[in-house]
Design a protein around this motif. Structure first.
Motif, mmCIF file in Angstrom:
data_model
loop_
_atom_site.group_PDB
_atom_site.id
_atom_site.type_symbol
_atom_site.label_atom_id
_atom_site.label_comp_id
_atom_site.label_asym_id
_atom_site.label_seq_id
_atom_site.Cartn_x
_atom_site.Cartn_y
_atom_site.Cartn_z
ATOM 1 N N ASP A 23 0.823 -1.199 0.000
ATOM 2 C CA ASP A 23 0.000 0.000 0.000
ATOM 3 C C ASP A 23 0.861 1.255 0.000
ATOM 4 O OD1 ASP A 23 -2.806 1.169 0.314
ATOM 5 O OD2 ASP A 23 -1.684 2.146 1.937
ATOM 6 N N MET A 24 1.871 1.284 0.849
ATOM 7 C CA MET A 24 2.751 2.457 0.882
ATOM 8 C C MET A 24 3.463 2.643 -0.455
ATOM 9 S SD MET A 24 4.482 2.618 4.661
ATOM 10 C CE MET A 24 5.291 1.036 4.532
ATOM 11 N N TYR A 25 3.982 1.558 -1.013
ATOM 12 C CA TYR A 25 4.705 1.652 -2.276
ATOM 13 C C TYR A 25 3.787 2.105 -3.409
ATOM 14 C CZ TYR A 25 8.595 -0.905 -0.055
ATOM 15 O OH TYR A 25 9.626 -1.298 0.752
ATOM 16 N N SER A 26 2.546 1.632 -3.425
ATOM 17 C CA SER A 26 1.637 2.058 -4.504
ATOM 18 C C SER A 26 1.368 3.559 -4.418
ATOM 19 C CB SER A 26 0.334 1.261 -4.476
ATOM 20 O OG SER A 26 -0.371 1.459 -3.281
ATOM 21 N N ARG A 27 1.321 4.112 -3.230
ATOM 22 C CA ARG A 27 1.137 5.557 -3.052
ATOM 23 C C ARG A 27 2.370 6.322 -3.537
ATOM 24 N NH1 ARG A 27 -3.193 6.514 0.549
ATOM 25 N NH2 ARG A 27 -4.116 4.540 1.183
ATOM 26 N N VAL A 28 3.546 5.785 -3.230
ATOM 27 C CA VAL A 28 4.793 6.419 -3.685
ATOM 28 C C VAL A 28 4.871 6.368 -5.211
ATOM 29 C CG1 VAL A 28 7.317 6.198 -3.714
ATOM 30 C CG2 VAL A 28 6.074 5.990 -1.552
ATOM 31 N N TYR A 29 4.591 5.207 -5.802
ATOM 32 C CA TYR A 29 4.669 5.060 -7.256
ATOM 33 C C TYR A 29 3.693 5.994 -7.958
ATOM 34 C CZ TYR A 29 7.064 0.647 -6.124
ATOM 35 O OH TYR A 29 7.898 -0.302 -5.632
ATOM 36 N N ALA A 30 2.488 6.128 -7.418
ATOM 37 C CA ALA A 30 1.506 7.027 -8.030
ATOM 38 C C ALA A 30 2.007 8.466 -7.994
ATOM 39 C CB ALA A 30 0.165 6.903 -7.311
ATOM 40 N N SER A 31 2.653 8.824 -6.902
ATOM 41 C CA SER A 31 3.189 10.178 -6.785
ATOM 42 C C SER A 31 4.333 10.394 -7.760
ATOM 43 C CB SER A 31 3.671 10.425 -5.345
ATOM 44 O OG SER A 31 2.605 10.242 -4.436
ATOM 45 N N ILE A 32 5.233 9.421 -7.867
ATOM 46 C CA ILE A 32 6.385 9.541 -8.770
ATOM 47 C C ILE A 32 5.940 9.549 -10.236
ATOM 48 C CG2 ILE A 32 8.419 8.310 -9.643
ATOM 49 C CD1 ILE A 32 8.968 7.406 -6.761
ATOM 50 N N ASP A 33 5.009 8.654 -10.585
ATOM 51 C CA ASP A 33 4.585 8.502 -11.985
ATOM 52 C C ASP A 33 3.430 9.418 -12.370
ATOM 53 O OD1 ASP A 33 6.512 6.549 -12.187
ATOM 54 O OD2 ASP A 33 5.104 4.879 -11.964
ATOM 55 N N ASN A 34 2.912 10.209 -11.411
ATOM 56 C CA ASN A 34 1.797 11.122 -11.649
ATOM 57 C C ASN A 34 0.575 10.379 -12.194
ATOM 58 O OD1 ASN A 34 0.528 13.601 -11.536
ATOM 59 N ND2 ASN A 34 1.185 14.198 -13.584
ATOM 60 N N THR A 35 0.242 9.279 -11.520
ATOM 61 C CA THR A 35 -0.933 8.480 -11.870
ATOM 62 C C THR A 35 -1.793 8.333 -10.616
ATOM 63 O OG1 THR A 35 0.208 6.415 -11.339
ATOM 64 C CG2 THR A 35 0.341 7.167 -13.624
ATOM 65 N N SER A 36 -2.843 7.564 -10.726
ATOM 66 C CA SER A 36 -3.673 7.324 -9.548
ATOM 67 C C SER A 36 -3.086 6.175 -8.733
ATOM 68 C CB SER A 36 -5.110 6.998 -9.956
ATOM 69 O OG SER A 36 -5.181 5.705 -10.507
ATOM 70 N N VAL A 37 -3.377 6.189 -7.455
ATOM 71 C CA VAL A 37 -2.897 5.115 -6.576
ATOM 72 C C VAL A 37 -3.518 3.790 -7.002
ATOM 73 C CG1 VAL A 37 -2.753 4.298 -4.193
ATOM 74 C CG2 VAL A 37 -2.567 6.736 -4.666
ATOM 75 N N GLU A 38 -4.769 3.839 -7.437
ATOM 76 C CA GLU A 38 -5.446 2.621 -7.865
ATOM 77 C C GLU A 38 -4.723 1.963 -9.039
ATOM 78 O OE1 GLU A 38 -8.098 4.914 -5.363
ATOM 79 O OE2 GLU A 38 -6.898 5.487 -7.077
ATOM 80 N N GLU A 39 -4.170 2.768 -9.945
ATOM 81 C CA GLU A 39 -3.426 2.224 -11.090
ATOM 82 C C GLU A 39 -2.123 1.553 -10.658
ATOM 83 O OE1 GLU A 39 -4.895 5.630 -14.264
ATOM 84 O OE2 GLU A 39 -2.773 5.395 -13.867
ATOM 85 N N GLN A 40 -1.599 1.930 -9.508
ATOM 86 C CA GLN A 40 -0.311 1.413 -9.039
ATOM 87 C C GLN A 40 -0.465 0.310 -7.991
ATOM 88 O OE1 GLN A 40 2.598 2.353 -10.296
ATOM 89 N NE2 GLN A 40 1.757 3.934 -11.620
ATOM 90 N N THR A 41 -1.705 -0.086 -7.690
ATOM 91 C CA THR A 41 -1.941 -1.067 -6.632
ATOM 92 C C THR A 41 -1.280 -2.405 -6.922
ATOM 93 O OG1 THR A 41 -3.986 0.001 -5.946
ATOM 94 C CG2 THR A 41 -3.724 -2.296 -5.335
ATOM 95 N N ALA A 42 -1.372 -2.899 -8.138
ATOM 96 C CA ALA A 42 -0.805 -4.215 -8.458
ATOM 97 C C ALA A 42 0.709 -4.213 -8.298
ATOM 98 C CB ALA A 42 -1.198 -4.632 -9.872
ATOM 99 N N ILE A 43 1.397 -3.232 -8.888
ATOM 100 C CA ILE A 43 2.856 -3.194 -8.776
ATOM 101 C C ILE A 43 3.268 -2.897 -7.332
ATOM 102 C CG2 ILE A 43 3.111 -0.759 -9.437
ATOM 103 C CD1 ILE A 43 5.520 -3.565 -10.427
ATOM 104 N N GLY A 44 2.457 -2.133 -6.624
ATOM 105 C CA GLY A 44 2.742 -1.877 -5.214
ATOM 106 C C GLY A 44 2.668 -3.154 -4.395
ATOM 107 N N ALA A 45 1.639 -3.963 -4.645
ATOM 108 C CA ALA A 45 1.492 -5.227 -3.910
ATOM 109 C C ALA A 45 2.647 -6.177 -4.225
ATOM 110 C CB ALA A 45 0.153 -5.876 -4.244
ATOM 111 N N VAL A 46 3.049 -6.250 -5.481
ATOM 112 C CA VAL A 46 4.188 -7.100 -5.849
ATOM 113 C C VAL A 46 5.463 -6.579 -5.176
ATOM 114 C CG1 VAL A 46 5.640 -7.882 -7.765
ATOM 115 C CG2 VAL A 46 3.152 -7.866 -8.010
#
Length: 164
Positions: free
Chosen positions: A111-134
């Motif tokens: 969850d934390m990583y998906s929030r970081v990735y969304a911020s870095i990639d300027n996307t939604s957190v929901e879009e980054q949930t899968a890569i965040g979980a992995v």
């Protein structure tokens, strides 16, 4: 006997060097993410375990309730200290405690990583949930994404269903 001691010494030194290298690389990743998210004390990335608390604090700033991986809602204070849960669960005897501890770690870090990735990639957190979980399971993904990002400040992204 000398050969055995030499082999043990070489193994010990090699293991120690690997641990130091992993510590340095992961700490550099946290420092870079803290800087990108505008945190005023990025040097906290060098402090093991505390850096997880700081990351949880950063990604939950501005919310009163956090939706973890879009699945369940937690009060922000509980979310910030959730890193303690896998440690406590790890004391449950047998493999059940270990597996449960690993599962909670993957969910929390993911969850934390998906929030970081969304911020870095300027996307939604929901879009980054899968890569965040992995990434919660394979943390080297976090290291690569953090260290390969540019140095520009980014705006923190939230889940659509976080409570502000």
């Amino acid at each position: 006997m000398e050969l055995v001691l030499a082999m043990f010494g070489s193994f010990f030194i090699g293991t120690l060097l690997l641990c130091v290298a992993l510590y340095v690389i992961s700490s550099l990743s946290f420092v870079k993410v803290f800087k990108k998210l505008g945190y005023q004390s990025p040097g906290f990335g060098w402090i093991p375990i505390f850096n997880i608390f700081v990351l949880a604090t950063i990604v939950s700033t501005g919310t009163t309730k956090v939706k973890v991986l879009g699945a369940f809602e937690l009060d922000t204070t509980i979310y910030r200290f959730l890193w303690l849960l896998p440690i406590v669960i790890g004391f449950i005897p047998g493999s059940f405690g270990t597996l449960l501890s690993i599962a909670f770690t993957i969910l929390y870090y993911g969850d934390m990583y998906s929030r970081v990735y969304a911020s870095i990639d300027n996307t939604s957190v929901e879009e980054q949930t899968a890569i965040g979980a992995v990434s919660g399971f394979i943390s080297i993904i976090f290291v690569f994404k953090a260290l390969s990002a540019n140095d520009d400040l980014v705006q923190l992204r939230y889940r659509a269903d976080d409570v502000h």
